[in-house]
Write a protein that holds these residues in place. Structure first.
Motif, PDB file in Angstrom:
ATOM      1  N   SER A  83       0.834  -1.215   0.000  1.00 34.62           N
ATOM      2  CA  SER A  83       0.000   0.000   0.000  1.00 34.62           C
ATOM      3  C   SER A  83       0.863   1.258   0.000  1.00 34.62           C
ATOM      4  O   SER A  83       0.659   2.180   0.792  1.00 34.62           O
ATOM      5  CB  SER A  83      -0.930  -0.004   1.221  1.00 34.62           C
ATOM      6  N   LEU A  84       1.820   1.275  -0.888  1.00 34.06           N
ATOM      7  CA  LEU A  84       2.779   2.380  -0.914  1.00 34.06           C
ATOM      8  C   LEU A  84       2.110   3.692  -1.281  1.00 34.06           C
ATOM      9  O   LEU A  84       1.166   3.737  -2.099  1.00 34.06           O
ATOM     10  CB  LEU A  84       3.911   2.073  -1.881  1.00 34.06           C
ATOM     11  N   LYS A  85       2.622   4.764  -0.684  1.00 33.46           N
ATOM     12  CA  LYS A  85       2.109   6.109  -0.892  1.00 33.46           C
ATOM     13  C   LYS A  85       3.220   7.002  -1.437  1.00 33.46           C
ATOM     14  O   LYS A  85       4.406   6.713  -1.220  1.00 33.46           O
ATOM     15  CB  LYS A  85       1.625   6.686   0.440  1.00 33.46           C
ATOM     16  N   PRO A  86       2.864   8.073  -2.112  1.00 32.22           N
ATOM     17  CA  PRO A  86       3.913   8.989  -2.600  1.00 32.22           C
ATOM     18  C   PRO A  86       4.843   9.473  -1.493  1.00 32.22           C
ATOM     19  O   PRO A  86       6.043   9.667  -1.738  1.00 32.22           O
ATOM     20  CB  PRO A  86       3.100  10.141  -3.196  1.00 32.22           C
ATOM     21  N   GLU A  87       4.331   9.618  -0.285  1.00 27.98           N
ATOM     22  CA  GLU A  87       5.180  10.079   0.824  1.00 27.98           C
ATOM     23  C   GLU A  87       6.163   9.020   1.315  1.00 27.98           C
ATOM     24  O   GLU A  87       7.008   9.307   2.160  1.00 27.98           O
ATOM     25  CB  GLU A  87       4.326  10.577   2.000  1.00 27.98           C
ATOM     26  N   ASP A  88       6.064   7.805   0.781  1.00 32.01           N
ATOM     27  CA  ASP A  88       7.063   6.781   1.085  1.00 32.01           C
ATOM     28  C   ASP A  88       8.295   6.917   0.201  1.00 32.01           C
ATOM     29  O   ASP A  88       9.282   6.198   0.398  1.00 32.01           O
ATOM     30  CB  ASP A  88       6.468   5.374   0.897  1.00 32.01           C
ATOM     31  N   THR A  89       8.246   7.824  -0.760  1.00 30.16           N
ATOM     32  CA  THR A  89       9.382   8.040  -1.638  1.00 30.16           C
ATOM     33  C   THR A  89      10.584   8.501  -0.835  1.00 30.16           C
ATOM     34  O   THR A  89      10.507   9.488  -0.092  1.00 30.16           O
ATOM     35  CB  THR A  89       9.036   9.081  -2.717  1.00 30.16           C
ATOM     36  N   ALA A  90      11.690   7.767  -0.968  1.00 32.41           N
ATOM     37  CA  ALA A  90      12.890   8.056  -0.181  1.00 32.41           C
ATOM     38  C   ALA A  90      13.993   7.090  -0.615  1.00 32.41           C
ATOM     39  O   ALA A  90      13.740   6.132  -1.346  1.00 32.41           O
ATOM     40  CB  ALA A  90      12.618   7.881   1.315  1.00 32.41           C
ATOM     41  N   VAL A  91      15.186   7.371  -0.124  1.00 28.00           N
ATOM     42  CA  VAL A  91      16.253   6.393  -0.198  1.00 28.00           C
ATOM     43  C   VAL A  91      16.187   5.562   1.078  1.00 28.00           C
ATOM     44  O   VAL A  91      16.143   6.117   2.183  1.00 28.00           O
ATOM     45  CB  VAL A  91      17.636   7.054  -0.340  1.00 28.00           C
ATOM     46  N   TYR A  92      16.159   4.261   0.901  1.00 25.14           N
ATOM     47  CA  TYR A  92      16.037   3.338   2.027  1.00 25.14           C
ATOM     48  C   TYR A  92      17.403   2.716   2.315  1.00 25.14           C
ATOM     49  O   TYR A  92      18.084   2.227   1.396  1.00 25.14           O
ATOM     50  CB  TYR A  92      15.004   2.259   1.719  1.00 25.14           C
ATOM     51  N   TYR A  93      17.754   2.746   3.595  1.00 21.66           N
ATOM     52  CA  TYR A  93      19.055   2.247   4.035  1.00 21.66           C
ATOM     53  C   TYR A  93      18.866   1.113   5.040  1.00 21.66           C
ATOM     54  O   TYR A  93      18.033   1.215   5.943  1.00 21.66           O
ATOM     55  CB  TYR A  93      19.859   3.345   4.718  1.00 21.66           C
ATOM     56  N   CYS A  94      19.687   0.081   4.915  1.00 18.62           N
ATOM     57  CA  CYS A  94      19.706  -0.925   5.960  1.00 18.62           C
ATOM     58  C   CYS A  94      20.881  -0.650   6.897  1.00 18.62           C
ATOM     59  O   CYS A  94      21.859   0.007   6.521  1.00 18.62           O
ATOM     60  CB  CYS A  94      19.786  -2.337   5.398  1.00 18.62           C
ATOM     61  N   ASN A  95      20.742  -1.167   8.083  1.00 19.51           N
ATOM     62  CA  ASN A  95      21.696  -0.877   9.138  1.00 19.51           C
ATOM     63  C   ASN A  95      21.760  -2.090  10.052  1.00 19.51           C
ATOM     64  O   ASN A  95      20.741  -2.746  10.282  1.00 19.51           O
ATOM     65  CB  ASN A  95      21.215   0.363   9.917  1.00 19.51           C
ATOM     66  N   ALA A  96      22.949  -2.395  10.558  1.00 21.52           N
ATOM     67  CA  ALA A  96      23.077  -3.586  11.398  1.00 21.52           C
ATOM     68  C   ALA A  96      24.154  -3.403  12.441  1.00 21.52           C
ATOM     69  O   ALA A  96      25.126  -2.655  12.240  1.00 21.52           O
ATOM     70  CB  ALA A  96      23.393  -4.803  10.535  1.00 21.52           C
ATOM     71  N   ASP A  97      24.004  -4.104  13.547  1.00 16.86           N
ATOM     72  CA  ASP A  97      25.013  -4.151  14.604  1.00 16.86           C
ATOM     73  C   ASP A  97      25.824  -5.419  14.460  1.00 16.86           C
ATOM     74  O   ASP A  97      25.256  -6.518  14.355  1.00 16.86           O
ATOM     75  CB  ASP A  97      24.355  -4.155  15.984  1.00 16.86           C
ATOM     76  N   GLY A  98      27.136  -5.269  14.439  1.00 21.92           N
ATOM     77  CA  GLY A  98      28.011  -6.425  14.320  1.00 21.92           C
ATOM     78  C   GLY A  98      28.623  -6.800  15.652  1.00 21.92           C
ATOM     79  O   GLY A  98      28.960  -5.927  16.464  1.00 21.92           O
ATOM     80  N   TYR A  99      28.746  -8.091  15.872  1.00 22.06           N
ATOM     81  CA  TYR A  99      29.333  -8.608  17.109  1.00 22.06           C
ATOM     82  C   TYR A  99      30.390  -9.653  16.771  1.00 22.06           C
ATOM     83  O   TYR A  99      30.263 -10.391  15.792  1.00 22.06           O
ATOM     84  CB  TYR A  99      28.268  -9.265  17.982  1.00 22.06           C
ATOM     85  N   SER A 100      31.417  -9.695  17.615  1.00 24.62           N
ATOM     86  CA  SER A 100      32.370 -10.785  17.607  1.00 24.62           C
ATOM     87  C   SER A 100      32.167 -11.519  18.919  1.00 24.62           C
ATOM     88  O   SER A 100      32.577 -11.032  19.980  1.00 24.62           O
ATOM     89  CB  SER A 100      33.800 -10.262  17.483  1.00 24.62           C
ATOM     90  N   GLY A 101      31.487 -12.635  18.830  1.00 27.78           N
ATOM     91  CA  GLY A 101      31.061 -13.289  20.065  1.00 27.78           C
ATOM     92  C   GLY A 101      30.051 -12.406  20.755  1.00 27.78           C
ATOM     93  O   GLY A 101      29.045 -12.027  20.171  1.00 27.78           O
ATOM     94  N   SER A 102      30.322 -12.020  21.981  1.00 26.43           N
ATOM     95  CA  SER A 102      29.424 -11.135  22.714  1.00 26.43           C
ATOM     96  C   SER A 102      29.913  -9.697  22.724  1.00 26.43           C
ATOM     97  O   SER A 102      29.332  -8.844  23.393  1.00 26.43           O
ATOM     98  CB  SER A 102      29.276 -11.632  24.160  1.00 26.43           C
ATOM     99  N   VAL A 103      30.971  -9.424  21.976  1.00 26.84           N
ATOM    100  CA  VAL A 103      31.564  -8.085  21.966  1.00 26.84           C
ATOM    101  C   VAL A 103      31.047  -7.296  20.786  1.00 26.84           C
ATOM    102  O   VAL A 103      31.176  -7.730  19.632  1.00 26.84           O
ATOM    103  CB  VAL A 103      33.109  -8.177  21.917  1.00 26.84           C
ATOM    104  N   TYR A 104      30.466  -6.139  21.073  1.00 28.00           N
ATOM    105  CA  TYR A 104      29.980  -5.243  20.026  1.00 28.00           C
ATOM    106  C   TYR A 104      31.174  -4.668  19.277  1.00 28.00           C
ATOM    107  O   TYR A 104      32.106  -4.134  19.872  1.00 28.00           O
ATOM    108  CB  TYR A 104      29.158  -4.131  20.668  1.00 28.00           C
ATOM    109  N   VAL A 105      31.135  -4.748  17.947  1.00 26.18           N
ATOM    110  CA  VAL A 105      32.269  -4.267  17.151  1.00 26.18           C
ATOM    111  C   VAL A 105      31.921  -3.084  16.272  1.00 26.18           C
ATOM    112  O   VAL A 105      32.822  -2.430  15.746  1.00 26.18           O
ATOM    113  CB  VAL A 105      32.875  -5.386  16.292  1.00 26.18           C
ATOM    114  N   GLY A 106      30.637  -2.796  16.092  1.00 28.37           N
ATOM    115  CA  GLY A 106      30.327  -1.620  15.311  1.00 28.37           C
ATOM    116  C   GLY A 106      28.947  -1.647  14.700  1.00 28.37           C
ATOM    117  O   GLY A 106      28.248  -2.660  14.724  1.00 28.37           O
ATOM    118  N   ASN A 107      28.565  -0.485  14.163  1.00 29.05           N
ATOM    119  CA  ASN A 107      27.290  -0.300  13.493  1.00 29.05           C
ATOM    120  C   ASN A 107      27.572  -0.047  12.013  1.00 29.05           C
ATOM    121  O   ASN A 107      28.462   0.742  11.672  1.00 29.05           O
ATOM    122  CB  ASN A 107      26.548   0.890  14.121  1.00 29.05           C
ATOM    123  N   TYR A 108      26.846  -0.712  11.150  1.00 25.76           N
ATOM    124  CA  TYR A 108      27.168  -0.692   9.732  1.00 25.76           C
ATOM    125  C   TYR A 108      25.962  -0.275   8.891  1.00 25.76           C
ATOM    126  O   TYR A 108      24.814  -0.598   9.237  1.00 25.76           O
ATOM    127  CB  TYR A 108      27.649  -2.080   9.301  1.00 25.76           C
TER     128      TYR A 108
END
Length: 119
Positions: A83-108
């Motif tokens: 049900s997309l609307k004209p106001e949904d027009t945008a650049v869409y970005y994905c984002n994720a948190d990376g971990y090494s084991g239980s240690v947070y290593v960064g946001n991507y």
């Protein structure tokens, strides 16, 4: 960690699109994954988030129309947009948190994919 987003395009109002974002993470694991969007002249907006366990939350502006999901085996997050609307027009970005084991290593961030809703 690299994120590759795809699935954007031009769609008519009322139409649907499915965005995908694949994370390449050799030694890292991916925890929370998110979708943001940024319309021209506006700030980047968080619209959906999903935890590694599958808990989700979506912004009120897209609730009932957008669904976030993930495939942990593929380190991929999806955004089903209906049900997309004209106001949904945008650049869409994905984002994720990376971990090494239980240690947070960064946001991507992924590179962004354009969604245009227009007749």
């Amino acid at each position: 960690v690299q994120l590759q987003a795809s699935g954007g395009g031009l769609v008519q109002p009322g139409g649907s699109l499915r965005l995908s974002c694949a994370a390449s993470a050799s030694i890292f694991s991916i925890n929370a994954m998110r979708w943001y969007r940024q319309a021209p002249g506006k700030q980047r907006e968080l619209i959906a988030v999903i935890s590694s366990g599958g808990s989700t939350n979506v912004a009120d502006s897209v609730k009932g129309r957008f669904t976030i999901s993930r495939d942990n085996a593929k380190n991929t997050v999806y955004l089903q947009m209906n049900s997309l609307k004209p106001e949904d027009t945008a650049v869409y970005y994905c984002n994720a948190d990376g971990y090494s084991g239980s240690v947070y290593v960064g946001n991507y961030w992924g590179q962004g994919t354009q969604v245009t809703v227009s007749s």
